[in-house]
Design a protein around this motif. Structure first.
Motif, mmCIF file in Angstrom:
data_model
loop_
_atom_site.group_PDB
_atom_site.id
_atom_site.type_symbol
_atom_site.label_atom_id
_atom_site.label_comp_id
_atom_site.label_asym_id
_atom_site.label_seq_id
_atom_site.Cartn_x
_atom_site.Cartn_y
_atom_site.Cartn_z
ATOM 1 N N VAL A 32 0.880 -1.179 0.000
ATOM 2 C CA VAL A 32 0.000 0.000 0.000
ATOM 3 C C VAL A 32 0.914 1.224 0.000
ATOM 4 O O VAL A 32 1.447 1.588 1.045
ATOM 5 C CB VAL A 32 -0.914 0.022 1.245
ATOM 6 C CG1 VAL A 32 -1.875 1.200 1.164
ATOM 7 C CG2 VAL A 32 -1.677 -1.291 1.394
ATOM 8 N N PRO A 33 1.151 1.832 -1.153
ATOM 9 C CA PRO A 33 2.117 2.932 -1.192
ATOM 10 C C PRO A 33 1.751 4.040 -0.214
ATOM 11 O O PRO A 33 0.618 4.521 -0.218
ATOM 12 C CB PRO A 33 2.078 3.427 -2.644
ATOM 13 C CG PRO A 33 0.960 2.704 -3.304
ATOM 14 C CD PRO A 33 0.570 1.536 -2.458
ATOM 15 N N ALA A 34 2.711 4.376 0.644
ATOM 16 C CA ALA A 34 2.526 5.388 1.694
ATOM 17 C C ALA A 34 1.424 4.992 2.672
ATOM 18 O O ALA A 34 1.004 5.804 3.489
ATOM 19 C CB ALA A 34 2.260 6.770 1.099
ATOM 20 N N GLY A 35 0.927 3.784 2.585
ATOM 21 C CA GLY A 35 -0.104 3.302 3.505
ATOM 22 C C GLY A 35 -1.497 3.807 3.192
ATOM 23 O O GLY A 35 -2.449 3.484 3.902
ATOM 24 N N GLN A 114 3.903 11.591 0.183
ATOM 25 C CA GLN A 114 3.049 10.562 -0.396
ATOM 26 C C GLN A 114 3.173 10.534 -1.919
ATOM 27 O O GLN A 114 3.233 9.462 -2.536
ATOM 28 C CB GLN A 114 1.585 10.788 -0.016
ATOM 29 C CG GLN A 114 0.715 9.659 -0.521
ATOM 30 C CD GLN A 114 -0.761 9.969 -0.535
ATOM 31 O OE1 GLN A 114 -1.551 9.132 -0.943
ATOM 32 N NE2 GLN A 114 -1.157 11.137 -0.122
ATOM 33 N N ALA A 115 3.236 11.719 -2.535
ATOM 34 C CA ALA A 115 3.360 11.766 -3.999
ATOM 35 C C ALA A 115 4.656 11.081 -4.435
ATOM 36 O O ALA A 115 4.679 10.325 -5.414
ATOM 37 C CB ALA A 115 3.321 13.208 -4.480
ATOM 38 N N LEU A 116 5.740 11.336 -3.689
ATOM 39 C CA LEU A 116 7.008 10.682 -4.045
ATOM 40 C C LEU A 116 6.913 9.168 -3.816
ATOM 41 O O LEU A 116 7.394 8.379 -4.642
ATOM 42 C CB LEU A 116 8.162 11.279 -3.231
ATOM 43 C CG LEU A 116 9.510 10.603 -3.451
ATOM 44 C CD1 LEU A 116 9.943 10.658 -4.918
ATOM 45 C CD2 LEU A 116 10.587 11.228 -2.565
ATOM 46 N N ALA A 117 6.293 8.766 -2.702
ATOM 47 C CA ALA A 117 6.153 7.323 -2.435
ATOM 48 C C ALA A 117 5.388 6.646 -3.567
ATOM 49 O O ALA A 117 5.748 5.550 -4.019
ATOM 50 C CB ALA A 117 5.444 7.102 -1.096
ATOM 51 N N LEU A 120 7.660 6.365 -6.618
ATOM 52 C CA LEU A 120 8.624 5.282 -6.450
ATOM 53 C C LEU A 120 7.931 3.928 -6.587
ATOM 54 O O LEU A 120 8.472 2.996 -7.194
ATOM 55 C CB LEU A 120 9.299 5.390 -5.076
ATOM 56 C CG LEU A 120 10.245 6.589 -4.908
ATOM 57 C CD1 LEU A 120 10.573 6.817 -3.434
ATOM 58 C CD2 LEU A 120 11.535 6.375 -5.701
ATOM 59 N N HIS A 121 6.726 3.821 -6.040
ATOM 60 C CA HIS A 121 5.967 2.565 -6.152
ATOM 61 C C HIS A 121 5.707 2.239 -7.629
ATOM 62 O O HIS A 121 5.915 1.115 -8.073
ATOM 63 C CB HIS A 121 4.655 2.710 -5.381
ATOM 64 C CG HIS A 121 3.734 1.528 -5.540
ATOM 65 N ND1 HIS A 121 3.860 0.381 -4.815
ATOM 66 C CD2 HIS A 121 2.678 1.328 -6.373
ATOM 67 C CE1 HIS A 121 2.923 -0.476 -5.181
ATOM 68 N NE2 HIS A 121 2.190 0.084 -6.119
ATOM 69 N N ARG A 122 5.255 3.251 -8.382
ATOM 70 C CA ARG A 122 4.966 3.006 -9.801
ATOM 71 C C ARG A 122 6.234 2.578 -10.536
ATOM 72 O O ARG A 122 6.192 1.778 -11.458
ATOM 73 C CB ARG A 122 4.378 4.264 -10.453
ATOM 74 C CG ARG A 122 2.926 4.506 -10.110
ATOM 75 C CD ARG A 122 2.301 5.547 -11.032
ATOM 76 N NE ARG A 122 2.915 6.851 -10.868
ATOM 77 C CZ ARG A 122 2.540 7.743 -9.953
ATOM 78 N NH1 ARG A 122 1.553 7.466 -9.127
ATOM 79 N NH2 ARG A 122 3.147 8.914 -9.860
ATOM 80 N N PHE A 137 14.830 -5.110 -0.427
ATOM 81 C CA PHE A 137 15.357 -3.745 -0.507
ATOM 82 C C PHE A 137 14.231 -2.824 -0.064
ATOM 83 O O PHE A 137 13.200 -2.697 -0.731
ATOM 84 C CB PHE A 137 15.806 -3.425 -1.935
ATOM 85 C CG PHE A 137 16.612 -2.158 -2.029
ATOM 86 C CD1 PHE A 137 18.001 -2.186 -1.964
ATOM 87 C CD2 PHE A 137 15.978 -0.929 -2.173
ATOM 88 C CE1 PHE A 137 18.747 -1.012 -2.035
ATOM 89 C CE2 PHE A 137 16.714 0.251 -2.242
ATOM 90 C CZ PHE A 137 18.104 0.203 -2.180
ATOM 91 N N LYS A 138 14.437 -2.172 1.091
ATOM 92 C CA LYS A 138 13.366 -1.367 1.686
ATOM 93 C C LYS A 138 13.610 0.121 1.455
ATOM 94 O O LYS A 138 14.704 0.621 1.742
ATOM 95 C CB LYS A 138 13.277 -1.635 3.187
ATOM 96 C CG LYS A 138 12.793 -3.032 3.526
ATOM 97 C CD LYS A 138 12.656 -3.187 5.020
ATOM 98 C CE LYS A 138 11.995 -4.520 5.360
ATOM 99 N NZ LYS A 138 11.878 -4.698 6.812
ATOM 100 N N ILE A 139 12.589 0.803 0.971
ATOM 101 C CA ILE A 139 12.652 2.256 0.760
ATOM 102 C C ILE A 139 11.572 2.907 1.620
ATOM 103 O O ILE A 139 10.439 2.409 1.685
ATOM 104 C CB ILE A 139 12.399 2.615 -0.721
ATOM 105 C CG1 ILE A 139 13.417 1.920 -1.632
ATOM 106 C CG2 ILE A 139 12.450 4.134 -0.920
ATOM 107 C CD1 ILE A 139 13.186 2.162 -3.119
ATOM 108 N N ALA A 140 11.917 4.015 2.255
ATOM 109 C CA ALA A 140 10.911 4.800 2.970
ATOM 110 C C ALA A 140 11.114 6.273 2.664
ATOM 111 O O ALA A 140 12.253 6.733 2.496
ATOM 112 C CB ALA A 140 11.001 4.570 4.474
ATOM 113 N N VAL A 141 10.011 7.002 2.554
ATOM 114 C CA VAL A 141 10.056 8.453 2.369
ATOM 115 C C VAL A 141 9.566 9.087 3.667
ATOM 116 O O VAL A 141 8.422 8.858 4.077
ATOM 117 C CB VAL A 141 9.152 8.895 1.194
ATOM 118 C CG1 VAL A 141 9.279 10.394 0.974
ATOM 119 C CG2 VAL A 141 9.502 8.136 -0.072
#
Ligand code: SF4
Length: 435
Positions: A32-35, A114-117, A120-122, A137-141
């Motif tokens: 769930v991108p950015a939850g 959220q827009a950046l997350a 990145l998800h796309r 590989f974990k990414i967080a904004v």
């Protein structure tokens, strides 16, 4: 999938599926991108949980949602159901770029993070260029340094503000918890948003080229050092174009950030679909049709100012916000032996026992409990973190869990302060924690 076909559990990981037990019950994790979920997406997840997961869900600290006790024969139907609302489990487990986390749900800067997350998800979700990695590989904004979650990511991206015509971010890499916790180091400062995807891509490619199977990026940095990683990155980036994005899987518009979010408390991130549906209706009525899974495994709403009082009243009447000890005290809790093969302790039961042992003066403290040293609930980021480290025999009797305790007081990761406690000793520690 035919039930008599042998199941390749290793292969299933890339589809976000882990085997839970010898009965071949499965865990399926939804990215769930950015939850953030629309009410349509949340309702679909509730329907899928009812049909295929016994009507229960688990919210994770990275804003994902897990369905437990799923059967292999139902995976295709679940995948179709998720795709119908722009969700996917692809890459949520195994050697892939995992779901993009974004901890400060509906904070003032959530519009940017959220827009950046989502971007990145796309770019990374389901993109074959970024699958088959040595490990996850974990990414967080993040929208700032509070909480220090940038320290535990393979790539932690921290919003620093808008400057010279662009949103700007610091980039930290090679962090991670598990048996060998390692804080990330800062790779880049005040980078314009447009430069992020090429940089993260290069980090992933460098990771793939130089890291043995089963190891994370932090392992590569331990072996070549920060300077060595920078050198490898420069080589990787020389003359190499950014790959094409795999196409959008996520058509949900980003809700705008507003005033302070309202949070519905979900103990240990464990909820049933009746509860979720109640909260979906609250989001539909008062929060623009969106809700978010928070880093503390709760559900957050972003009501307009005029809808805030009605939302709070509705949630309070249903028991989701209030002043109970459980709500004042935050617990991040992995599923432990309730639903994870690696789990050495029943973490939700443990959280209840700790809560009962706490003196009033300790209410409001933040805890994180992990069922094994993998540390999925980020215990080294909480003021008090409990890691179930092993099983040991008590006076020749049954093997029971042993717990290590971490305390975090500074800006880095928490330090181990107690080791090998049994349950009774752990609860004694909890009863004295405010002293
Ligand atoms: S910390 Fe261990 S027990 Fe908990 S979810 Fe992660 S792997 Fe499973």
């Amino acid at each position: 999938m035919a039930t008599d076909t042998p199941i390749d559990f290793q292969k299933l990981r890339l589809d976000g599926v882990y085997r839970m037990n010898e009965r071949d019950e499965l865990m399926l994790r939804i990215k769930v991108p950015a939850g953030v979920l629309s009410v349509a997406q949340a309702a679909q997840v509730a329907d899928l949980a009812d049909a295929f997961a016994g009507g229960r869900l688990h919210l994770t600290t990275r804003g994902s949602i897990e369905l437990h006790r799923v059967r292999a024969r139902d995976l295709a139907a679940i995948g179709r159901g998720l795709a119908a609302v722009g969700l996917t489990s692809r890459g949520a487990c195994g050697g892939a770029v995992r779901g993009i986390a974004c901890s400060a749900s509906f904070s003032p800067n959530f519009v940017v993070t959220q827009a950046l997350a989502r971007r990145l998800h796309r770019h990374f979700a389901g993109n074959p260029h970024f699958e088959g990695l040595p490990k996850k590989f974990k990414i967080a904004v993040e929208d700032g340094y509070a909480g220090a979650r940038h320290l535990i990511q393979d790539a932690g991206i921290v919003f620093t503000g808008h400057d010279r015509g662009a949103n700007r971010f610091d980039v930290w890499v090679a962090g991670g918890l598990g048996r060998e916790p390692q804080a990330a180091f800062q790779l880049a400062e005040n980078l314009a948003e447009e430069a992020l995807i090429p940089l993260i891509e290069a980090v992933v490619r460098t990771y793939v080229k130089h890291t043995p199977a089963g190891k994370r990026l932090k392992h590569l940095v331990r072996s070549v050092g920060e300077v060595g990683l920078r050198r490898l990155l420069e080589q990787e980036r020389a003359g190499r174009p950014t790959v094409l994005a795999a196409g959008g899987l996520d058509g949900t518009p980003a809700p705008a950030g507003g005033g302070a979010p309202v949070t519905a408390f979900i103990f240990a991130g464990d909820l049933d679909t009746a509860t979720l549906r109640q909260l979906i209706e609250a989001a539909r009525s008062h929060s623009g049709g969106f809700l978010a899974v928070t880093a503390d495994q709760n559900l957050a709403f972003a009501p307009a100012a005029e809808a805030r009082a009605a939302l709070v009243q509705e949630l309070a009447a249903a028991g989701f916000v209030g002043t109970s000890a459980a709500e004042k005290t935050a617990f991040r809790v992995c599923v432990g032996s309730h639903a994870c093969r690696m789990g050495l302790s029943p973490t939700r039961d443990l959280a209840r026992a700790v809560l009962d042992a706490l003196p009033p003066a300790a209410q409001g403290l933040e805890w994180a409990i992990s069922g094994c040293p993998n540390s999925c609930s980020q215990p080294q980021l909480a003021p008090v973190g409990i890691v179930t480290s092993r099983l040991a025999k008590e006076d020749g009797g049954e093997r029971t869990p042993r717990f290590d305790i971490y305390r975090r007081t500074g800006e880095g990761l928490g330090e181990k302060c107690e080791e090998g406690l049994n349950l009774q000793q752990l609860l004694q520690f909890a009863s004295r924690v405010a002293e």
